[in-house]
Design a protein around this motif. Structure first.
Motif, PDB file in Angstrom:
ATOM      1  N   ARG A 173      -9.529   0.143  -4.722  1.00 15.51           N
ATOM      2  CA  ARG A 173      -9.812  -0.631  -5.824  1.00 15.51           C
ATOM      3  C   ARG A 173      -8.290  -1.367  -5.840  1.00 15.51           C
ATOM      4  NH1 ARG A 173     -13.117  -0.675 -11.457  1.00 15.51           N
ATOM      5  NH2 ARG A 173     -11.962  -2.379 -12.354  1.00 15.51           N
ATOM      6  N   GLU A 174      -7.447  -0.281  -6.073  1.00 16.62           N
ATOM      7  CA  GLU A 174      -5.862  -0.826  -6.367  1.00 16.62           C
ATOM      8  C   GLU A 174      -5.395  -1.750  -5.429  1.00 16.62           C
ATOM      9  OE1 GLU A 174      -7.109   2.280  -6.456  1.00 16.62           O
ATOM     10  OE2 GLU A 174      -7.081   2.596  -8.649  1.00 16.62           O
ATOM     11  N   GLU A 175      -5.752  -1.621  -4.065  1.00 16.55           N
ATOM     12  CA  GLU A 175      -5.290  -2.286  -3.018  1.00 16.55           C
ATOM     13  C   GLU A 175      -5.882  -3.781  -3.359  1.00 16.55           C
ATOM     14  OE1 GLU A 175      -4.122   0.652   0.666  1.00 16.55           O
ATOM     15  OE2 GLU A 175      -6.326   0.393   0.286  1.00 16.55           O
ATOM     16  N   ILE A 176      -7.184  -3.993  -3.672  1.00 19.52           N
ATOM     17  CA  ILE A 176      -7.929  -5.009  -3.530  1.00 19.52           C
ATOM     18  C   ILE A 176      -7.664  -5.698  -4.674  1.00 19.52           C
ATOM     19  CG2 ILE A 176     -10.297  -6.451  -3.650  1.00 19.52           C
ATOM     20  CD1 ILE A 176     -11.187  -3.768  -2.086  1.00 19.52           C
ATOM     21  N   ASP A 177      -7.402  -5.034  -5.854  1.00 23.77           N
ATOM     22  CA  ASP A 177      -6.794  -5.483  -7.238  1.00 23.77           C
ATOM     23  C   ASP A 177      -5.526  -6.383  -7.169  1.00 23.77           C
ATOM     24  OD1 ASP A 177      -6.663  -6.252  -9.621  1.00 23.77           O
ATOM     25  OD2 ASP A 177      -6.534  -4.356 -10.469  1.00 23.77           O
ATOM     26  N   ALA A 178      -4.549  -5.738  -6.168  1.00 25.49           N
ATOM     27  CA  ALA A 178      -3.348  -6.213  -6.076  1.00 25.49           C
ATOM     28  C   ALA A 178      -3.328  -7.723  -5.371  1.00 25.49           C
ATOM     29  CB  ALA A 178      -2.428  -5.579  -5.319  1.00 25.49           C
ATOM     30  N   VAL A 179      -4.274  -7.879  -4.550  1.00 23.48           N
ATOM     31  CA  VAL A 179      -4.482  -9.169  -3.620  1.00 23.48           C
ATOM     32  C   VAL A 179      -5.155 -10.203  -4.676  1.00 23.48           C
ATOM     33  CG1 VAL A 179      -5.471 -10.256  -1.745  1.00 23.48           C
ATOM     34  CG2 VAL A 179      -4.910  -8.028  -1.713  1.00 23.48           C
TER      35      VAL A 179
END
Length: 232
Positions: free
Chosen positions: A149-155
């Motif tokens: 979720r953190e990786e997608i949230d960053a985008v």
């Protein structure tokens, strides 16, 4: 002669005080660059995103990709893909978080049809899950495989920050905008003899007639007298 000389001197003084054309253009350029010509004369408008993932068709995708200033996320998934199922709750939460500026399109490529064909031919999707991010019709990011979720949230955070312009709803709804409630949610099943809450039955006399069609003649005949309010 003296009067003419004074006018010439005043004219020269005013020319000395005025900046050159180059300097004037530079000042105008700085002001328009700081303020933004578009923001002053042509306010940008955009559609609101979607607060939940939308199970999209090919037409839905094309309509959203044509919209300016909305981050469109294509989620290519399969119902037989465990990482896809694991990422689904995170995408739903992010769609809600960034719903004002983003629209998540869920595209099931696990079964044959127009969506799977589009994924293969146009977007060259070879595995699931695959996320593709588009802004103003251009692909800005692609993510393949399981993502946190953190990786997608960053985008999401990075590219929704580039969405500019105040939200102004254009005429007509876009696919998914009104998907907050399903048709089943809005329907209330009742039995034949049961009335919805807040409604009661009244008994209408059999001799009652519809008087609205010729109300003036009825009032003139004295059969129906208007009731005056207490204020009168």
């Amino acid at each position: 002669m003296l009067k003419k000389s004074i006018l010439v001197l005043l004219g020269g003084a005013s020319l000395v005080m005025l900046p050159s054309c180059d300097k004037l253009e530079g000042v105008v350029g700085q002001v328009t660059e700081l303020v933004g010509v578009d923001s002053v004369f042509e306010p940008k408008e955009r559609r609101e995103g979607i607060a939940k993932p939308h199970k999209a068709s090919v037409d839905d995708v094309n309509q959203w990709l044509a919209e300016p200033n909305v981050l469109v996320v294509l989620d290519f998934y399969s119902e037989q893909c465990p990482p896809c199922l694991a990422m689904a709750p995170d995408l739903a939460a992010l769609a809600d978080q960034y719903g004002d500026k983003a629209a998540v399109m869920k595209l099931n490529v696990g079964k044959s049809g127009p969506v799977a064909q589009m994924a293969n031919e146009e977007y060259k999707v070879t595995q699931t899950p695959t996320l593709k991010f588009f802004l103003n019709g251009k692909e800005v990011k692609s993510m393949r495989g399981s993502q946190s979720r953190e990786e997608i949230d960053a985008v999401f955070a990075r590219y929704t920050a580039k969405v500019d312009g105040e939200y102004v709803m254009r005429e007509g709804e876009m696919p998914g905008n009104m998907s907050g409630r399903t048709v089943e949610d809005m329907m209330q099943r009742v039995s034949r003899n049961e009335l919805p809450k807040g409604m009661t039955r009244v008994i209408v006399p059999t001799e009652a007639k519809d008087v609205t069609g010729d109300l003036r003649s009825v009032l003139a005949s004295g059969k129906l007298t208007p009731v005056k309010s207490e204020k009168e």
